[in-house]
Design a protein around this motif. Structure first.
Motif, PDB file in Angstrom:
ATOM      1  N   CYS A 212       3.397  -1.462   3.994  1.00 32.60           N
ATOM      2  CA  CYS A 212       2.969  -0.105   3.623  1.00 32.60           C
ATOM      3  C   CYS A 212       4.209   0.717   3.294  1.00 32.60           C
ATOM      4  CB  CYS A 212       2.198   0.524   4.782  1.00 32.60           C
ATOM      5  SG  CYS A 212       1.806   2.265   4.536  1.00 32.60           S
ATOM      6  N   ALA A 213       4.207   1.353   2.139  1.00 32.95           N
ATOM      7  CA  ALA A 213       5.302   2.246   1.747  1.00 32.95           C
ATOM      8  C   ALA A 213       4.798   3.683   1.868  1.00 32.95           C
ATOM      9  CB  ALA A 213       5.744   1.958   0.316  1.00 32.95           C
TER      10      ALA A 213
ATOM     11  N   VAL B 171       0.865  -1.179   0.000  1.00 31.91           N
ATOM     12  CA  VAL B 171       0.000   0.000   0.000  1.00 31.91           C
ATOM     13  C   VAL B 171       0.902   1.230   0.000  1.00 31.91           C
ATOM     14  CG1 VAL B 171      -1.690   1.309   1.308  1.00 31.91           C
ATOM     15  CG2 VAL B 171      -1.863  -1.165   1.219  1.00 31.91           C
ATOM     16  N   VAL B 172       0.832   2.013  -1.079  1.00 31.69           N
ATOM     17  CA  VAL B 172       1.671   3.214  -1.210  1.00 31.69           C
ATOM     18  C   VAL B 172       0.821   4.408  -0.799  1.00 31.69           C
ATOM     19  CG1 VAL B 172       3.199   4.504  -2.733  1.00 31.69           C
ATOM     20  CG2 VAL B 172       2.771   2.084  -3.190  1.00 31.69           C
ATOM     21  N   MET B 173       1.212   5.055   0.312  1.00 35.08           N
ATOM     22  CA  MET B 173       0.394   6.148   0.838  1.00 35.08           C
ATOM     23  C   MET B 173       1.246   7.305   1.344  1.00 35.08           C
ATOM     24  SD  MET B 173      -1.043   4.081   4.182  1.00 35.08           S
ATOM     25  CE  MET B 173      -2.330   5.291   4.503  1.00 35.08           C
ATOM     26  N   SER B 174       0.590   8.402   1.640  1.00 36.60           N
ATOM     27  CA  SER B 174       1.286   9.616   2.072  1.00 36.60           C
ATOM     28  C   SER B 174       1.877   9.448   3.472  1.00 36.60           C
ATOM     29  CB  SER B 174       0.305  10.789   2.062  1.00 36.60           C
ATOM     30  OG  SER B 174       0.921  11.980   2.506  1.00 36.60           O
TER      31      SER B 174
ATOM     32  N   LEU C 293      -0.164  11.387  -3.423  1.00 38.29           N
ATOM     33  CA  LEU C 293      -0.532  10.497  -2.325  1.00 38.29           C
ATOM     34  C   LEU C 293      -1.297  11.226  -1.221  1.00 38.29           C
ATOM     35  CD1 LEU C 293       2.727   8.339  -2.087  1.00 38.29           C
ATOM     36  CD2 LEU C 293       0.594   7.793  -3.267  1.00 38.29           C
ATOM     37  N   ASP C 294      -1.271  12.566  -1.240  1.00 35.24           N
ATOM     38  CA  ASP C 294      -2.114  13.332  -0.317  1.00 35.24           C
ATOM     39  C   ASP C 294      -3.587  13.186  -0.691  1.00 35.24           C
ATOM     40  OD1 ASP C 294       0.019  14.219   1.150  1.00 35.24           O
ATOM     41  OD2 ASP C 294       0.224  16.115   0.066  1.00 35.24           O
ATOM     42  N   GLU C 295      -3.835  12.782  -1.939  1.00 38.01           N
ATOM     43  CA  GLU C 295      -5.211  12.673  -2.437  1.00 38.01           C
ATOM     44  C   GLU C 295      -5.685  11.233  -2.563  1.00 38.01           C
ATOM     45  OE1 GLU C 295      -7.163  15.195  -2.859  1.00 38.01           O
ATOM     46  OE2 GLU C 295      -5.686  16.774  -2.588  1.00 38.01           O
TER      47      GLU C 295
END
Length: 545
Positions: free
Chosen positions: A277-278, A238-241, A285-287
């Protein structure tokens, strides 16, 4: 992709920021960081714009249709007001114009100075009386498990999402818990499930370019990304902010209260060891959050059993995602048995699926036409839908298009297709709130149906003798029991759960231990769907509509 994550309020001076902050605090009477229509209407009228102009201002500023303006959206609204006062027409392109103009001055607001002075003097008087300034606590977010949240009045709700949280706690969660909906269909929801950013999941066989596609969107690698011709991504990522670049192991992610992944603990340690999680700071990624998945196996490899329920995990993510991209390679059009099972697990989420024919510049024009036809034929057999699936054709990587195989016409086609796909991604944050409502209503109907099924099976059980034999008969003839429920409650056949999965879970329960049908609970959910959700949406619609 620059449009995602960029706001009109991203370019203004410190002096302007101070002005906007002062104005925002003035209008935000309860100090929760959100301006609802009731807060804003009186203040916005000080601009002397027409009602139609203010309707446009609100619609453009609240592009995600959340029903409120945060500080960033408030700044956008103020810049739009300023542009309207200068004679500019307000259109969706106006926000792009405002974001490029470094000197959009604050608008003229009649009586703002007097209002600020009055507010300041009242605060000083209050401090003199109380001896100190008291902090204002935000009232908008209900806490799960808090006693007060069960009786929260509607006026304490400051957004559509907050309203859905309240309705879930009061109306839907009791029904789900009573009939064990969380074991049969989906885990109980938490606060983070409602607050999570919209998600995009990438699916496809190995080496179809999923990780490269993500790199292309981000314009950089994410932590822990590996790219190669062999199956390099062997885990769900999961690539997230985040504030800094780091990888977080799956077991840690699953227990973090601020992340919407606690439901994945259901798949056990074997899966969590293949999950991570990355995190990294990035405007995109803010959105949105992006889910990279292991390559679906084909040939002899697919006969090697994975150590966890792969299709179950895909189905779990599919229910949470806002968009699902199926990636294909021109040289890997065969849909393996595992890929068929994966696509079957997406049942009920057909509206979210988009197909991407990646690496299309590796074949010439004639071959591409044949590949496209073969792909559509293969998909038609697997998806079992009469509609034609939307297929994006292109080469989604940072390398220049192979001009030896791609003509000028196809270069233009790839560019148009890429722009269409990017626009689909740009629209995700704007549609996220609508999607939340849609998924919530879908869940409520599924929970109601589940209650009907369980209570029907309970009713068929004997009071004393022969319980084990009757339970086995009911499980063996579950399809017939579903048909009885359908006729009794006039339910659509297509909405019933998968029979085999239901049987598997039901085998672990004693049916006679379940509750009988509770009409009051069903009525509460019916009232929620028929009256309270429409009333909630009405409360947070455009105040000038």
């Amino acid at each position: 992709m620059e449009e995602i994550g960029k706001s009109a309020g991203s370019s203004f001076s410190k002096e302007q920021q101070q002005i906007y902050k002062e104005w925002f605090n003035l209008v935000d009477s309860d100090g929760d960081g959100r301006l609802t229509g009731n807060d804003a209407t009186k203040f916005f009228s000080m601009s002397n714009l027409s009602r139609q102009q203010l309707k446009q201002v609100w619609a453009l500023a609240d592009s995600k249709r959340q029903g409120f303006l945060g500080f960033t959206e408030f700044v956008t609204a103020m810049q739009l007001v300023s542009l309207a006062q200068a004679g500019h027409e307000l259109t969706p392109d106006t926000i792009k114009t405002a974001s490029k103009m470094e000197d959009v001055k604050p608008p003229l607001m009649d009586g703002i100075d007097a209002l600020l002075a009055k507010n300041k003097s009242s605060r000083i008087s209050e401090n003199d009386i109380n001896g100190s300034t008291q902090l204002r606590l935000p009232t908008g977010t209900p806490q799960f498990g808090a006693k007060s949240s069960r009786k929260m009045p509607l006026n304490a709700v400051t957004s559509i999402i907050d309203g859905l949280k309240r309705l879930y706690i009061e109306k839907l969660k009791p029904l789900e818990a009573t009939y064990r909906f969380n074991d049969f269909v989906s885990p109980l929801l938490t606060t983070s499930d409602f607050d999570a950013r919209p998600m995009v999941m990438l699916l496809g066989q190995y080496s179809t370019g999923k990780t490269t596609f993500i790199k292309h969107l981000l314009r950089c690698n994410y932590p822990g990304a590996h790219i190669g011709p062999e199956p390099t991504t062997d885990r769900f990522v999961v690539v997230m902010s985040g504030h800094d670049e780091r990888s977080i192991p799956g077991n840690t992610v699953a227990v973090q209260a601020d992340m919407p992944f606690s439901g994945l603990t259901h798949f056990g340690g074997a899966f969590l060891s293949k999950f991570e999680c990355a995190q990294m700071p990035h405007p995109l990624l803010d959105e949105i959050t992006i889910v990279d998945t292991p390559g679906v196996l084909s040939g002899e490899k697919q006969r090697t059993q994975r150590s966890y329920d792969f299709t179950g995990v895909i189905s779990w993510f599919a229910a949470k995602c806002d968009l699902i991209l199926l990636l294909f390679d021109p040289h890997k059009l065969d849909i393996s048995d595992e890929f068929k099972r994966v696509i079957a697990s997406l049942r009920g989420n057909d509206d979210k699926i988009r197909v991407v024919l990646n690496k299309a510049d590796q074949v010439d024009t004639q071959q591409l036409m044949r590949v496209y036809g073969a792909l559509m034929w293969s998909l038609g057999k697997v998806l079992n839908t009469p509609e034609v699936m939307r297929v994006y054709i292109g080469s989604f990587n940072d390398k220049p298009i192979n001009e030896e195989t791609a003509s000028q016409m196809f270069c233009e086609l790839f560019e148009k297709e890429q722009n269409d796909l990017l626009m689909d991604l740009v629209d995700i944050p704007k549609k996220a709130c609508d999607r939340r409502i849609n998924e919530f209503v879908k869940r409520a109907r599924a929970a109601k149906m589940h209650a009907y099924i369980i209570s029907h099976l309970k009713k068929e059980m004997p009071a004393i003798m022969g319980k084990a034999k009757t339970q086995q008969r009911l499980i063996d003839n579950l399809e017939d029991e579903f048909a009885k429920v359908q006729r009794e409650f006039h339910l659509p056949a297509g909405d019933f759960p998968n029979v085999e999965h239901f049987k598997e879970v039901l085998n672990g329960y004693s049916i006679d231990k379940f509750e009988k049908l509770k009409p009051k609970m069903i009525q509460a959910v019916d009232d929620m769907l028929g009256y309270e959700i429409p009333e909630l949406l009405k409360s947070f619609r455009n105040p000038y509509a």
